[in-house]
Design a protein around this motif. Structure first.
Motif, short mmCIF file in Angstrom:
data_model
loop_
_atom_site.label_atom_id
_atom_site.label_comp_id
_atom_site.label_asym_id
_atom_site.label_seq_id
_atom_site.Cartn_x
_atom_site.Cartn_y
_atom_site.Cartn_z
N ARG A 270 1.05 -0.97 0.32
CA ARG A 270 -0.24 -0.06 -0.17
C ARG A 270 0.75 1.56 -0.06
O ARG A 270 0.86 1.90 -0.68
CB ARG A 270 -0.85 0.47 0.94
N ASP A 273 2.21 1.76 -3.50
CA ASP A 273 0.61 2.38 -4.41
C ASP A 273 0.26 3.54 -3.94
O ASP A 273 -0.13 4.67 -5.22
CB ASP A 273 -0.14 1.57 -3.85
N VAL A 279 -3.39 5.22 -5.71
CA VAL A 279 -4.20 4.80 -4.35
C VAL A 279 -4.49 6.70 -4.12
O VAL A 279 -3.82 7.18 -3.84
CB VAL A 279 -4.31 5.09 -3.32
N ALA A 286 -0.44 4.90 5.74
CA ALA A 286 0.23 3.76 4.37
C ALA A 286 1.59 3.38 6.51
O ALA A 286 1.96 4.14 7.51
CB ALA A 286 1.63 4.31 4.05
N GLU A 473 -7.18 -8.31 1.79
CA GLU A 473 -7.13 -7.87 2.25
C GLU A 473 -6.98 -6.86 3.68
O GLU A 473 -6.77 -5.35 4.23
CB GLU A 473 -7.58 -6.53 1.27
N SER A 476 -3.93 -5.28 5.02
CA SER A 476 -3.72 -3.93 4.68
C SER A 476 -3.96 -2.89 5.29
O SER A 476 -4.92 -2.66 6.06
CB SER A 476 -5.03 -3.98 2.95
#
Length: 553
Positions: A270, A273, A279, A286, A473, A476
């Motif tokens: 993540r 990303d 995202v 994060a 997920e 995450s």
């Protein structure tokens, strides 16, 4: 009145334009000179070859050798007439025919006929052909000399043809204006291109001076490396263009990562990303290593982006402590109410004279808490984890959840980093309590055991569980099913659990509990130190277990 100063301009636009014009002018002048230099030599060579060709043609006339043998040199002789005919036909300056002695039989000036030539004829009379630029009675000329032979090939004389050098120079000078016109056109095109490039540079640099740009760069470096927020600049291809010291610290990057793609510098997940823009949103959470980060990404005009990072690890820890404190306050408030009821009951028993019943009531109330603490400390010898579970058991009781320690729980007092395991266990138990609170017959089971030097933490609950399609997920960052707390955002706890486990080479998985619910299992390799000889069950471990028991009380 202020008089304008003449000198080197300060603006980048003006300096670049002047430099480009100077370069274009110099290149044009150099190219023109380099073209003219060989042109002069080329024209000389062409004139000499032309003179030589006329001389060869003249020497090939079949009547000349007979005329030299049958007549004498004269103004109106056959040799003079033939030479003048050829000169008029070819445009040569002169056509001189001489005998073996070097005496002229023809000349442009008839008075020169019968006289010895002014230049050395020996080379041509010896049978060789000659090309040269030389001075003669008619001035400087391009000359060609060839031998004159009879029908048997014997040299009987020579032919010398001259091309006026002034005509060669005139041809050279006639090309200069045209060449300069071409050079001027090329210079004009170069000047226009330089102006357009400089204008574009002026717009890109906002018409700043070089000193201003240098000052801005120095200020930028000082600002970037002085601020306490992470700063990361990416180009249009997603490569790291610039980063400050704080960004290197937060993302575990090094200076050599500059210029590399973001996906190659950071592990997948993540955090990558979010930084890459896959995202979207503001104040995105994060996790990098054991740090909790808040990232904001702003696109730039060139297709790149600027990312700012804030370290929220401490704030997140304080927020979780605040949540725990609030839960503890609620538990203490409920306990206070319960203790008040117990005291009223005890007071009533004493006033009624039921002393034995009062003693039994007090013993039973105290025994419940003591039993819980003893059950924990018998199986978990690390004081931090034991105290955590005793506290969680009290909170679970007040929330109507049964917190049970599994029979397989065994953890010696040899943890290398107990704080990491406290984070793992605390997050898993909190999530289990949140998932089961308010449900009838709510149960949470905790198991902490060792397999060699590996610690295994297992927390099961009979809550709603985790659907199989969401299990990948759930670990995450930012994934949560709860309402955000007052201090910030959720979706960090399980992400931290996984990162802490992966930090030691382990992992975290979620499965389904028999009968319904969820089971979270976390493995932490090399979590325990080597067991010293005779240390197991020693007095030190017993003493720390007693301390944990007292803390639980």
């Amino acid at each position: 009145m202020t008089r304008p100063r003449l000198g080197w301009p300060r603006r980048v636009f003006s300096q670049v334009l002047l430099m480009q014009l100077a370069i274009a002018t110099g290149v044009t002048a150099l190219a023109t000179g380099l073209f003219l230099a060989p042109l002069s030599a080329q024209l000389d060579d062409q004139a000499m070859r032309r003179a030589l060709a006329i001389a060869q043609t003249t020497a090939a006339e079949p009547r000349l050798d007979d005329a030299l043998e049958a007549s004498r040199p004269s103004r109106h002789g056959p040799v003079q007439n033939e030479a003048e005919r050829i000169r008029a036909a070819t445009g040569a300056e002169y056509v001189v025919i001489m005998d073996k002695r070097g005496v002229r039989w023809s000349h442009t000036d008839p008075d020169e006929i019968g006289r010895h030539v002014s230049t050395d004829p020996s080379a041509a009379l010896s049978g060789r052909e000659v090309m040269q630029i030389d001075e003669g009675t008619l001035g400087r000329s391009a000359r060609g000399k060839v031998p004159l032979r009879d029908e048997n090939g014997k040299v009987v004389g020579a032919v010398s043809v001259g091309i006026a050098y002034e005509s060669v120079r005139q041809r050279l000078l006639s090309t200069v204006p045209q060449l300069l016109a071409y050079a001027g056109g090329a210079l004009a095109v170069g000047a226009l291109a330089a102006y357009l490039v400089s204008r574009r540079l002026q717009r890109r640099t906002h018409d700043l001076a070089f000193s201003d740009i240098s000052a801005l760069l120095a200020e930028r470096e000082a600002m970037l490396h002085g601020i306490r927020e992470g700063f990361l600049a990416l180009d249009g291809q997603g490569r790291i263009r610039l980063m400050n010291d704080e960004a290197q610290r937060l993302l575990d990057l090094r200076a050599e990562h500059t210029g590399r793609p973001l996906d190659a510098a950071l592990p997948p997940g993540r955090t990558t990303d979010v930084l890459a823009g896959r995202v979207s949103g503001a104040d995105l959470l994060a996790v990098s290593g054991h740090r909790v980060l808040v990232a904001n990404r702003m696109p730039t005009d060139d297709g790149g982006a600027v990312v700012t990072l804030r370290d929220r690890t401490e704030l997140e820890r304080l927020g979780r402590e605040l949540d725990g404190t609030r839960g503890l306050i609620d538990a203490l408030r409920a306990q206070d109410h319960e203790h008040a009821n117990r005291l009223h009951t005890l007071l009533g028993l004493l006033e009624l004279g039921l002393h034995e019943e009062a003693v039994e009531f007090v013993t039973r109330a105290v025994g419940v808490h003591r039993a819980t603490a003893e059950q924990v400390t018998e199986r978990i010898h690390d004081p931090l984890l034991a105290a955590l579970l005793v506290g969680k058991a009290t909170v679970a009781t007040e929330r109507g959840v049964s917190l049970r320690i599994a029979s397989g729980t065994r953890l010696p007092d040899r943890l290398i980093d107990p704080h990491s395991l406290v984070t793992v266990l605390g997050n898993l138990v909190d999530n289990a309590l949140d998932a089961t609170a308010g449900a009838p017959d709510a149960q949470v089971e905790v198991e902490v055991r060792t397999e060699g030097r590996t610690a295994v933490v297992r927390v099961a609950d009979n809550g709603p569980g985790v659907p199989e399609e969401r299990r990948a997920e759930i670990f995450s960052e930012g994934w949560t099913t709860k309402e955000p707390p007052a201090h910030g955002q959720r979706g960090i706890g399980l992400a931290l659990v996984r990162r802490l486990a992966e930090r030691y080479g382990g992992g975290a998985v979620v499965g389904e509990r028999p009968g319904g619910g969820a089971v979270f299992t976390v493995t932490v390799p090399d979590a325990l130190s080597e067991e010293p000889a005779g240390a197991a069950g020693g007095p030190q471990g017993a003493h720390r277990a007693e301390d944990a028991t007292e803390a639980g009380r």
